[in-house]
Enzyme design. Structure first.
Site, PDB file in Angstrom:
ATOM      1  N   THR A  94       0.825  -1.214   0.000  1.00 57.07           N
ATOM      2  CA  THR A  94       0.000   0.000   0.000  1.00 57.07           C
ATOM      3  C   THR A  94       0.857   1.261   0.000  1.00 57.07           C
ATOM      4  OG1 THR A  94      -0.167  -0.183   2.410  1.00 57.07           O
ATOM      5  CG2 THR A  94      -1.972  -1.082   1.119  1.00 57.07           C
ATOM      6  N   ASP A 386      -1.099  -8.478   6.099  1.00 55.29           N
ATOM      7  CA  ASP A 386      -0.298  -8.281   4.885  1.00 55.29           C
ATOM      8  C   ASP A 386       0.326  -9.601   4.436  1.00 55.29           C
ATOM      9  OD1 ASP A 386      -0.944  -5.662   5.116  1.00 55.29           O
ATOM     10  OD2 ASP A 386       1.042  -4.936   5.653  1.00 55.29           O
TER      11      ASP A 386
END
Length: 559
Positions: A94, A386
């Site tokens: 991100t 993640d």
């Protein structure tokens, strides 16, 4: 009449046009990128975000930072959407996506000052993005989903630089175990991996349970604390006396009649329990309530019952044990039951919870994450999220790329050669795109306290010599082979980042008129008045951005 001006916008409206609008939007986008840039890489720093109530979040996860920040400017929110898209599609990368998006806007600003038209830049960026994705796919390394060591390296890479880094070997192993456990013919659904946070102990005490942990307790104190070799029923209904669907009134003239009604209710409840007993049930999980009398009968039969189980937890129990969710207790049969080697009520992190474990082929698992404080556990959970995303993407796609800025430098070099074949002024945009990609290795070097120019020159030299996997070791400052070092990440992380960053940058560049209409003192735009119903409150968002930093109204208000 003919000389009177035509008033289209109300007196309360603010309008910014042409280069001023482009500059304002670019400034907003760059400000968002700068806010998370220092978090990138193994030596990235954390941010502390404090809200108006005193709540604190400490993290270096890009999407978490941007969600927690009080960002009002609509152009800035478009960059935030880049991070959200990256999180939804892959789960990692991100910060990289947002930083690349901000750098694309910065390079575009230089071209705009050279009188290159915004549409020309947009066309060049799109061509460069398509070529970049092709180059990345050509350079991708194939991975066998059975290569467990490689999957653990990928999981560990995603945790590097986050709060879980000190225990990344253990956590990477747990993540790979969890993903492989829930994999089936339909793919990998991360919803089947429940993450349970426990404050207390250390991160090294985290474990994977082949089964489900429920934040529930037994419905009745006389029920057993644990059941071994349990046949499990999952019921999407209540164990209570059924009510009529129409309103009815019954007049009772005799106490015996009332007793008959009560006896009939008890009989219904006893029949429900008998149905479960006949099917061989040892533990039952109910979506709704359980009548007190039913609890009594269940306890007498030695059946462990749990009530008001959430739908998501019921599905996990069914997947873990192999049970079928039954809509009506009267329909429960032996074939509907699942199996668990042990079901128990335990003290987990100071709270009593139900643990379903020791199942034969668990298709639903629970990760128990521990840590010294609530903030530590929260950050470990973000790292695990993640990591789960990248392992899932790797198994699904079967392709990875080296990390450490290697793919960005490789693609940038190839794009500069590609630019020569692009005609017109789009060539300048392709070259700018190539320069923008190098913001990733440059930022990695800066955040590690290294000389970014020296590092970038060395990286370019090594890639020019054919070392496609040469990346920057942020700990030593050396340029090393990232594939040999085991620093790898899914191909999808890079392609999605480039795709979404390019689309957001192009969309912002093509805006040449920004109108903030309505009550600029903070009132909401009425959708029926022709305002932009999809935008923010005009005064708080657009107006604040125009009058404030020229781009970021309210940016950092939460910090």
């Amino acid at each position: 009449m003919g000389n009177q001006p035509l008033i289209v916008l109300s007196e309360d409206s603010q309008r910014t046009s042409g280069k001023d609008a482009q500059s304002m939007n670019i400034t907003a986008g760059k400000a968002v990128a700068e806010s998370v840039r220092t978090t990138l890489g193994p030596k990235g720093m954390d941010k502390m975000l404090v809200d108006s109530t005193g709540g604190v979040v400490v993290t270096n996860d890009g999407v978490t930072i941007l969600k927690e920040m009080d960002i009002e400017h609509p152009a800035a929110n478009m960059i935030v959407e880049v991070a959200q898209t990256q999180e939804d599609e892959v789960g990692d990368g991100t910060t990289s996506a947002v930083v690349v998006s901000g750098e694309l806007l910065k390079k575009a600003e230089d071209l705009l000052e050279q009188d290159v038209h915004a549409t020309t830049i947009a066309n060049g960026y799109r061509q460069a993005a398509e070529k970049a994705k092709e180059l990345l796919e050509d350079a991708a390394i194939d991975v066998d989903e059975d290569d467990r060591d490689y999957l653990e390296q990928i999981a560990a890479t995603a945790m590097t630089g986050k709060g879980a880094e000190s225990s990344k070997e253990l956590l990477a192993e747990l993540v790979v175990d969890a993903v492989l456990a829930v994999q089936d013919d339909d793919g990998i659904d991360a919803e089947n991996i429940k993450i349970e946070k426990i404050v207390g102990g250390s991160v090294d005490d985290s474990e994977l349970v082949d089964g489900v942990l429920l934040d529930k307790v037994r419905a009745h104190d006389n029920m057993p604390f644990f059941v071994e070799d349990a046949n499990v029923a999952v019921i999407d209904d209540a164990l209570e006396v059924r009510e009529t669907e129409i309103d009815a009134e019954v007049n009772v003239t005799d106490p015996d009649q009332l007793q008959q009604f009560l006896d009939q209710e008890e009989k219904q409840l006893k029949e429900m329990v008998d149905t479960l007993v006949e099917a061989g049930t040892d533990a039952v999980f109910v979506d709704d309530g359980i009548d007190d009398m039913a609890q009594h009968y269940l306890a007498q039969e030695g059946i462990l019952a749990v009530r008001r189980v959430k739908d998501s937890d019921a599905k996990r129990i069914a997947r873990a044990t192999g049970a079928r969710v039954v809509a009506n207790v009267d329909d429960v049969e032996e074939d509907d039951l699942g199996f668990a080697g042990r079901i128990s009520q335990q003290d987990v992190g100071g709270d009593e919870q139900i643990l379903i474990e020791d199942v034969e082929d668990a298709k639903s698992v629970t990760l128990l994450l521990r840590g010294g404080t609530e903030h530590v556990v929260d950050e470990v959970e973000r790292a695990i999220d993640d990591s789960l995303g990248v392992v899932r993407a790797t198994i699904e796609d079967g392709t990875v790329l080296p990390g450490g800025g290697a793919p960005e430098v490789e693609v940038a070099l190839a794009l500069r050669d590609f630019a020569d074949s692009v005609g017109g002024r789009e060539q300048l945009a392709v070259e700018a795109f190539a320069d923008a990609l190098e913001v990733i290795p440059r930022t990695l070097a800066e955040n590690a306290g290294l000389d970014s120019i020296d590092s970038l020159v060395e990286l370019r030299s090594r890639h020019d010599g054919g070392e496609y996997a040469a990346g920057l070791d942020a700990y030593t400052g050396d340029v090393i082979d990232m594939e040999d070092e085991g620093v790898v990440e899914p191909l999808r992380v890079k392609t999605q980042a480039i795709e979404s960053a390019t689309e957001a940058a192009v969309m912002l560049l093509r805006i040449d008129d920004v109108i903030a209409a309505g009550d600029l003192s903070g009132g909401q735009v009425d959708p029926d008045d022709g305002g932009d119903a999809g935008g923010p409150p005009a005064g708080g968002g657009m107006g604040g951005g125009m009058g404030g930093m020229g781009g970021m109204g309210g940016m950092g208000g939460a910090m």
